[in-house]
Design a protein around this motif. Structure first.
Motif, PDB file in Angstrom:
ATOM      1  N   THR A 171     -66.668 -13.302  51.945  1.00  0.00           N
ATOM      2  CA  THR A 171     -67.634 -14.229  52.519  1.00  0.00           C
ATOM      3  C   THR A 171     -66.940 -15.381  53.224  1.00  0.00           C
ATOM      4  N   MET A 172     -65.867 -15.881  52.628  1.00  0.00           N
ATOM      5  CA  MET A 172     -65.128 -16.979  53.242  1.00  0.00           C
ATOM      6  C   MET A 172     -64.489 -16.527  54.558  1.00  0.00           C
ATOM      7  N   LYS A 173     -63.984 -15.285  54.580  1.00  0.00           N
ATOM      8  CA  LYS A 173     -63.421 -14.756  55.822  1.00  0.00           C
ATOM      9  C   LYS A 173     -64.517 -14.582  56.877  1.00  0.00           C
ATOM     10  N   GLN A 174     -65.626 -13.995  56.452  1.00  0.00           N
ATOM     11  CA  GLN A 174     -66.688 -13.666  57.399  1.00  0.00           C
ATOM     12  C   GLN A 174     -67.337 -14.910  57.994  1.00  0.00           C
ATOM     13  N   TRP A 175     -67.571 -15.908  57.153  1.00  0.00           N
ATOM     14  CA  TRP A 175     -68.362 -17.059  57.578  1.00  0.00           C
ATOM     15  C   TRP A 175     -67.559 -18.345  57.717  1.00  0.00           C
ATOM     16  N   GLY A 176     -66.306 -18.353  57.226  1.00  0.00           N
ATOM     17  CA  GLY A 176     -65.520 -19.569  57.301  1.00  0.00           C
ATOM     18  C   GLY A 176     -66.071 -20.661  56.409  1.00  0.00           C
ATOM     19  N   GLN A 177     -66.791 -20.269  55.358  1.00  0.00           N
ATOM     20  CA  GLN A 177     -67.411 -21.216  54.433  1.00  0.00           C
ATOM     21  C   GLN A 177     -67.324 -20.669  53.012  1.00  0.00           C
ATOM     22  N   LYS A 178     -67.566 -21.526  52.051  1.00  0.00           N
ATOM     23  CA  LYS A 178     -67.734 -21.075  50.679  1.00  0.00           C
ATOM     24  C   LYS A 178     -69.147 -20.518  50.516  1.00  0.00           C
ATOM     25  N   PRO A 179     -69.331 -19.549  49.607  1.00  0.00           N
ATOM     26  CA  PRO A 179     -70.671 -18.964  49.433  1.00  0.00           C
ATOM     27  C   PRO A 179     -71.761 -19.978  49.135  1.00  0.00           C
ATOM     28  N   GLU A 180     -71.412 -21.048  48.408  1.00  0.00           N
ATOM     29  CA  GLU A 180     -72.423 -22.050  48.068  1.00  0.00           C
ATOM     30  C   GLU A 180     -72.946 -22.773  49.306  1.00  0.00           C
ATOM     31  N   GLU A 181     -72.179 -22.730  50.396  1.00  0.00           N
ATOM     32  CA  GLU A 181     -72.568 -23.434  51.611  1.00  0.00           C
ATOM     33  C   GLU A 181     -73.413 -22.573  52.543  1.00  0.00           C
ATOM     34  N   ILE A 182     -73.551 -21.303  52.198  1.00  0.00           N
ATOM     35  CA  ILE A 182     -74.199 -20.358  53.098  1.00  0.00           C
ATOM     36  C   ILE A 182     -75.662 -20.182  52.735  1.00  0.00           C
ATOM     37  N   SER A 183     -76.482 -19.952  53.742  1.00  0.00           N
ATOM     38  CA  SER A 183     -77.914 -19.763  53.551  1.00  0.00           C
ATOM     39  C   SER A 183     -78.195 -18.603  52.593  1.00  0.00           C
ATOM     40  N   PRO A 184     -79.195 -18.752  51.711  1.00  0.00           N
ATOM     41  CA  PRO A 184     -79.596 -17.648  50.831  1.00  0.00           C
ATOM     42  C   PRO A 184     -80.005 -16.397  51.600  1.00  0.00           C
ATOM     43  N   GLU A 185     -80.455 -16.568  52.841  1.00  0.00           N
ATOM     44  CA  GLU A 185     -80.803 -15.416  53.670  1.00  0.00           C
ATOM     45  C   GLU A 185     -79.582 -14.533  53.900  1.00  0.00           C
ATOM     46  N   VAL A 186     -78.408 -15.163  53.943  1.00  0.00           N
ATOM     47  CA  VAL A 186     -77.163 -14.426  54.137  1.00  0.00           C
ATOM     48  C   VAL A 186     -76.649 -13.870  52.818  1.00  0.00           C
ATOM     49  N   THR A 187     -76.567 -14.717  51.793  1.00  0.00           N
ATOM     50  CA  THR A 187     -76.031 -14.258  50.508  1.00  0.00           C
ATOM     51  C   THR A 187     -76.913 -13.165  49.902  1.00  0.00           C
ATOM     52  N   GLY A 188     -78.194 -13.198  50.197  1.00  0.00           N
ATOM     53  CA  GLY A 188     -79.104 -12.184  49.677  1.00  0.00           C
ATOM     54  C   GLY A 188     -78.909 -10.817  50.287  1.00  0.00           C
ATOM     55  N   ARG A 189     -78.168 -10.746  51.406  1.00  0.00           N
ATOM     56  CA  ARG A 189     -77.949  -9.455  52.045  1.00  0.00           C
ATOM     57  C   ARG A 189     -76.856  -8.647  51.349  1.00  0.00           C
ATOM     58  N   VAL A 190     -76.141  -9.261  50.396  1.00  0.00           N
ATOM     59  CA  VAL A 190     -75.108  -8.527  49.655  1.00  0.00           C
ATOM     60  C   VAL A 190     -75.412  -8.646  48.168  1.00  0.00           C
ATOM     61  N   PRO A 191     -76.389  -7.882  47.680  1.00  0.00           N
ATOM     62  CA  PRO A 191     -76.807  -8.007  46.284  1.00  0.00           C
ATOM     63  C   PRO A 191     -76.007  -7.096  45.358  1.00  0.00           C
ATOM     64  N   VAL A 192     -76.245  -7.251  44.074  1.00  0.00           N
ATOM     65  CA  VAL A 192     -75.874  -6.244  43.074  1.00  0.00           C
ATOM     66  C   VAL A 192     -77.102  -5.353  42.907  1.00  0.00           C
ATOM     67  N   VAL A 193     -76.897  -4.036  43.008  1.00  0.00           N
ATOM     68  CA  VAL A 193     -78.011  -3.090  43.006  1.00  0.00           C
ATOM     69  C   VAL A 193     -78.057  -2.362  41.672  1.00  0.00           C
ATOM     70  N   ILE A 194     -79.192  -2.423  41.007  1.00  0.00           N
ATOM     71  CA  ILE A 194     -79.343  -1.788  39.697  1.00  0.00           C
ATOM     72  C   ILE A 194     -79.779  -0.344  39.924  1.00  0.00           C
ATOM     73  N   SER A 195     -78.809   0.479  40.350  1.00  0.00           N
ATOM     74  CA  SER A 195     -79.106   1.850  40.735  1.00  0.00           C
ATOM     75  C   SER A 195     -77.816   2.650  40.780  1.00  0.00           C
ATOM     76  N   HIS A 196     -77.958   3.984  40.717  1.00  0.00           N
ATOM     77  CA  HIS A 196     -76.806   4.876  40.880  1.00  0.00           C
ATOM     78  C   HIS A 196     -76.720   5.420  42.309  1.00  0.00           C
ATOM     79  N   ASP A 197     -77.504   4.860  43.210  1.00  0.00           N
ATOM     80  CA  ASP A 197     -77.522   5.288  44.607  1.00  0.00           C
ATOM     81  C   ASP A 197     -76.442   4.519  45.368  1.00  0.00           C
ATOM     82  N   ASN A 198     -75.447   5.245  45.900  1.00  0.00           N
ATOM     83  CA  ASN A 198     -74.333   4.593  46.590  1.00  0.00           C
ATOM     84  C   ASN A 198     -74.644   4.215  48.035  1.00  0.00           C
TER      85      ASN A 198
END
Length: 381
Positions: free
Chosen positions: A157-184
């Motif tokens: 995230t720091m490489k992609q956005w040049g920021q710490k995750p806490e500084e990034i919009s939830p709209e962005v951080t929400g696009r990389v979730p932990v998925v409770i599934s066995h679907d890859n």
């Protein structure tokens, strides 16, 4: 001569052009600054006969039957479930982090125990933003969150956005979730894949209509001017519809300053070997300067080629310099206020419509952009 002028021949411009020309019988001019149509979805054969995406990998995915039906008029599909892995140490693990990843990271007894906790806390199929997972009161669940945060999320995230995750919009951080599934699969949409013969032929078919004219290598500033609430095309007042899909700050000569974006430097390499990584996309989440490597033959399904072509992506801050391309809007409150100043400048011009990532300073997937364009065409009528 024209009922509608559209600036930009990407998915937004091409979709609205086709619908206006076909359904409303409007004479449409599409103006494109680049020497090709297709926007950032543009693809072509490289010098080795391998179909590459010049502006990074693009995969169409949707649940929208109407969008799928519309685009399917112009292409057949190479359907596949897109899977992404991340290189963590010497392991390649599925991302987003899911229950299969969990079993690769932890030994079986602990993984079984943690899987049960995740299922109980969030339910099968849930997509939990990493920042939310870190707030779970259960220490063991937070341990998973910390692993994902440190090994997959933080440095990437720091490489992609040049920021710490806490500084990034939830709209962005929400696009990389932990998925409770066995679907890859990276996406969960019903339809996934790429146009069978490439995105560019699909765009060529979309714009191939008697009511549509396309001018490439044409900057809109060379043919359009905006004066006292009136729009002029090649010196004559234009009273039709103008749909603008480009960068809104550049339209007004950046009078309030540049809107901030992240850009990407793509470095292509052809290798005289059958395969480089055996995956379409591998994310490099920790130490490397680049964020990911795409190997195109796994993305497009090409099998009749010798060697393989890859591309590494290096993010950097967009400055507006010659040759740079704005890819990702940085969604912060101050930037959105700046965008709003530019948007308000358009209100004095009748029949002027903003459409697309750059014009609206938003992130859109291909299907959402296509839907927005179809709806706009319906509104204009």
């Amino acid at each position: 001569m024209y009922d509608s002028i559209i600036v930009g021949a990407g998915i937004a411009g091409a979709t609205v052009a086709r619908r206006l020309a076909e359904k409303s019988d409007k004479k449409v001019l599409v103006i494109e600054r680049r020497n090709h149509i297709g926007g950032n979805c543009y693809d072509k054969l490289d010098d080795y006969g391998i179909l590459i995406h010049e502006y990074g990998p693009h995969i169409f995915h949707t649940q929208d039957e109407g969008v799928r039906e519309f685009l399917s008029r112009f292409t057949e599909w190479y359907d596949f479930g897109h899977e992404v892995v991340a290189k963590v140490g010497e392991q390649l693990i599925p991302v987003p982090f899911n229950l299969n990843t969990l079993h690769m990271v932890y030994e079986k007894e602990k993984a079984d125990h943690l899987e049960k906790k995740l299922l109980e806390a969030y339910g099968e199929g849930s997509r939990v933003p990493i920042m939310r997972l870190r707030e779970n009161p259960d220490e063991e669940v937070r341990e998973i969150a910390d692993y994902v945060y440190e090994n997959i999320f933080l440095y990437y995230t720091m490489k992609q956005w040049g920021q710490k995750p806490e500084e990034i919009s939830p709209e962005v951080t929400g696009r990389v979730p932990v998925v409770i599934s066995h679907d890859n699969r990276y996406f969960k949409d019903r339809y996934q894949g790429v146009p069978l013969h490439g995105f560019t032929p699909m765009f060529e078919a979309m714009l191939n209509h008697g009511n549509i004219e396309v001018w490439t290598n044409t900057d809109c500033s060379d043919v359009l001017t905006f004066v006292d609430g009136k729009i002029y095309f090649e010196g004559e007042e234009f009273q039709g519809d103008l749909i603008y899909t480009g960068a809104i700050d550049e339209l007004f000569d950046c009078r309030f300053g540049h809107l901030p974006y992240r850009s990407l430097d793509f470095r292509f390499e052809h290798l005289n070997q059958d395969s480089f990584q055996n995956h379409s996309v591998v994310n490099y989440t920790v130490s490397e300067d680049f964020t990911r490597i795409t190997e195109f033959k796994y993305l497009t399904g090409q099998k009749d080629t010798e060697g393989t072509t890859i591309v590494r992506e290096y993010p950097f801050a967009y400055t507006g310099a010659e040759g740079e391309i704005p890819y990702y809007a940085i969604l912060e409150e101050k930037n959105e206020r700046l965008y709003e100043k530019y948007r308000k400048l358009t209100e004095e011009y009748p029949h002027f419509y903003l459409l697309g990532r750059l014009a609206e300073y938003k992130y859109y997937n291909i299907d959402a952009m296509c839907r927005k364009a179809l709806d706009l065409a319906e509104e204009i009528g």
